[in-house]
Design a protein around this motif. Structure first.
Motif, PDB file in Angstrom:
ATOM      1  N   THR A   1       0.925  -1.234  -0.219  1.00 28.30           N
ATOM      2  CA  THR A   1       0.171  -0.046  -0.421  1.00 28.30           C
ATOM      3  C   THR A   1       0.975   1.693  -0.548  1.00 28.30           C
ATOM      4  O   THR A   1       0.769   1.960  -0.712  1.00 28.30           O
ATOM      5  CB  THR A   1      -0.977  -0.136   0.849  1.00 28.30           C
ATOM      6  OG1 THR A   1      -1.802  -0.983   1.169  1.00 28.30           O
ATOM      7  CG2 THR A   1      -1.490   0.906   0.892  1.00 28.30           C
ATOM      8  N   TRP A   2       2.067   1.096   0.504  1.00 28.60           N
ATOM      9  CA  TRP A   2       2.578   2.246   0.742  1.00 28.60           C
ATOM     10  C   TRP A   2       4.157   2.566  -0.381  1.00 28.60           C
ATOM     11  O   TRP A   2       3.522   3.942  -1.223  1.00 28.60           O
ATOM     12  CB  TRP A   2       4.357   2.318   1.949  1.00 28.60           C
ATOM     13  CG  TRP A   2       4.322   3.461   1.735  1.00 28.60           C
ATOM     14  CD1 TRP A   2       3.840   4.570   2.926  1.00 28.60           C
ATOM     15  CD2 TRP A   2       5.697   3.946   1.741  1.00 28.60           C
ATOM     16  NE1 TRP A   2       5.673   5.602   3.111  1.00 28.60           N
ATOM     17  CE2 TRP A   2       6.359   4.483   1.976  1.00 28.60           C
ATOM     18  CE3 TRP A   2       6.322   3.373   0.111  1.00 28.60           C
ATOM     19  CZ2 TRP A   2       6.872   5.842   1.326  1.00 28.60           C
ATOM     20  CZ3 TRP A   2       7.686   3.844  -0.656  1.00 28.60           C
ATOM     21  CH2 TRP A   2       8.034   5.182   0.290  1.00 28.60           C
TER      22      TRP A   2
ATOM     23  N   GLU B   1       2.475   2.124  -3.725  1.00 26.97           N
ATOM     24  CA  GLU B   1       1.727   2.668  -4.620  1.00 26.97           C
ATOM     25  C   GLU B   1       1.197   4.217  -4.232  1.00 26.97           C
ATOM     26  O   GLU B   1       1.148   4.902  -5.340  1.00 26.97           O
ATOM     27  CB  GLU B   1      -0.225   1.062  -4.349  1.00 26.97           C
ATOM     28  CG  GLU B   1      -1.132   1.682  -5.283  1.00 26.97           C
ATOM     29  CD  GLU B   1      -2.065   0.494  -5.426  1.00 26.97           C
ATOM     30  OE1 GLU B   1      -3.120   0.703  -5.958  1.00 26.97           O
ATOM     31  OE2 GLU B   1      -1.876  -0.360  -4.487  1.00 26.97           O
ATOM     32  N   HIS B   2       0.845   4.260  -2.899  1.00 29.13           N
ATOM     33  CA  HIS B   2       0.207   5.501  -2.412  1.00 29.13           C
ATOM     34  C   HIS B   2       1.299   6.588  -2.181  1.00 29.13           C
ATOM     35  O   HIS B   2       1.292   7.696  -2.938  1.00 29.13           O
ATOM     36  CB  HIS B   2      -0.932   5.374  -1.554  1.00 29.13           C
ATOM     37  CG  HIS B   2      -1.614   4.456  -2.152  1.00 29.13           C
ATOM     38  ND1 HIS B   2      -2.844   5.499  -2.544  1.00 29.13           N
ATOM     39  CD2 HIS B   2      -2.708   3.443  -1.900  1.00 29.13           C
ATOM     40  CE1 HIS B   2      -4.013   3.560  -3.081  1.00 29.13           C
ATOM     41  NE2 HIS B   2      -3.321   2.647  -2.495  1.00 29.13           N
ATOM     42  N   ARG B   3       2.291   5.653  -2.103  1.00 34.12           N
ATOM     43  CA  ARG B   3       2.966   7.500  -0.827  1.00 34.12           C
ATOM     44  C   ARG B   3       2.275   8.507  -0.602  1.00 34.12           C
ATOM     45  O   ARG B   3       3.012   9.098  -0.503  1.00 34.12           O
ATOM     46  CB  ARG B   3       4.518   7.353  -2.221  1.00 34.12           C
ATOM     47  CG  ARG B   3       5.092   5.789  -2.478  1.00 34.12           C
ATOM     48  CD  ARG B   3       5.970   6.312  -2.993  1.00 34.12           C
ATOM     49  NE  ARG B   3       6.313   5.297  -3.799  1.00 34.12           N
ATOM     50  CZ  ARG B   3       7.429   5.332  -4.260  1.00 34.12           C
ATOM     51  NH1 ARG B   3       8.706   5.318  -4.019  1.00 34.12           N
ATOM     52  NH2 ARG B   3       8.225   3.546  -4.972  1.00 34.12           N
ATOM     53  N   SER B   4       1.359   7.975   0.537  1.00 29.33           N
ATOM     54  CA  SER B   4       1.031   9.192   1.114  1.00 29.33           C
ATOM     55  C   SER B   4       1.850   9.785   2.141  1.00 29.33           C
ATOM     56  O   SER B   4       0.925  11.141   2.916  1.00 29.33           O
ATOM     57  CB  SER B   4      -0.657   8.997   1.107  1.00 29.33           C
ATOM     58  OG  SER B   4      -0.171   7.786   2.295  1.00 29.33           O
ATOM     59  N   THR B   5       2.781   8.780   2.734  1.00 28.95           N
ATOM     60  CA  THR B   5       2.981   9.300   4.274  1.00 28.95           C
ATOM     61  C   THR B   5       4.744   9.082   4.211  1.00 28.95           C
ATOM     62  O   THR B   5       5.001   8.894   2.908  1.00 28.95           O
ATOM     63  CB  THR B   5       2.428   8.756   4.906  1.00 28.95           C
ATOM     64  OG1 THR B   5       2.765   7.063   4.808  1.00 28.95           O
ATOM     65  CG2 THR B   5       0.979   8.631   5.210  1.00 28.95           C
TER      66      THR B   5
END
Length: 247
Positions: A188-189, A191-195
């Motif tokens: 998930t990280w 794929e999105h790298r939102s944090t």
């Protein structure tokens, strides 16, 4: 980079696996990155130039363990493919190569900071505690690659993401290690790298030291609020104190 040389003239494979590996190793495709010779044994890390033309995400770094027995006119060969240089070092160290004997012998990008050096050293010396289960190779115009490994010594955050980023203009790279509870969280990280990449506990003191160093540099560069003169001596500026750990 120089062409690889196994020094096998006059020797025959000692077993079927060595014969098979030698038969499928096209010597002209490999360029030596690093090599350590110990008597009749050679530990070699090479770049596979054919990987560029292979299937997508094909690993382009290969490690070789060559054992020669001149008394029997025989040799043994073992090899493994890797996404990054540090994991190639790890494989050879696990097979008996001294951990500090495999520095690159070519002009190659260098670590951009001390934390990258420490992360790579952890990989190199981790024994069989880290098991790679997935990777993305840096190749061509790409400036980023990663490896996902399972840390068998950590029950709480066993899934580790090693993220390698190139800075082509500086001829350097950084390596960071993130820690996750499971594979789904790591995927998930990615794929999105939102944090930000979740810090691995092994490096928290290091990143705190880097932040403190950066803060001190910014403080030192600030101009004094008032000019000084002989008649009006400057009031000393007290710099913030911070304990720094050597990396």
């Amino acid at each position: 980079m120089k062409a690889i040389d196994f020094r096998l003239d006059g020797l025959e494979p000692a077993d079927d696996l060595s014969a098979d590996l030698y038969d499928c190793t096209w010597v002209g495709d490999f360029k030596t990155i690093s090599q350590h010779d110990a008597g009749e044994r050679s530990f070699i890390i090479a770049f596979d130039t054919s990987a560029t033309w292979g299937y997508p995400n094909m690993p382009n770094i290969v490690s070789f363990d060559i054992i020669r027995d001149s008394s029997q006119a025989a040799f043994g060969m073992r090899r493994a493919e890797h996404a990054t240089f540090a994991f190639a070092q790890n494989w050879l160290v696990n097979r008996g190569c001294p951990p500090d004997a495999l520095a690159p012998t070519i002009d190659a990008p260098t670590p951009a900071d001390d934390l990258s050096v420490r992360v790579e050293d952890r990989i190199r010396r981790s024994g069989e505690h880290l098991e790679v289960v997935g990777y993305q190779v840096i190749d061509g115009s790409d400036v980023e690659g990663w490896s996902i490994a399972v840390d068998r010594q950590d029950k709480d955050l066993p899934v580790r993401l090693f993220l390698e980023t190139l800075q082509p203009d500086q001829f350097t790279y950084t390596v960071r290690e993130g820690a996750f509870a499971d594979h789904a969280a790591a995927d998930t990280w990615l794929e999105h790298r939102s944090t930000p990449l979740p810090e691995a506990p092994e490096y928290r003191l290091d990143t705190e030291a880097l932040r403190t160093s950066a803060a001190l540099s910014r403080t030192a560069s600030l101009p004094l609020a008032a000019s000084t003169s002989p008649a009006s001596p400057a009031t000393p500026v007290n710099s913030p104190r911070s304990s720094r750990r050597s990396l």
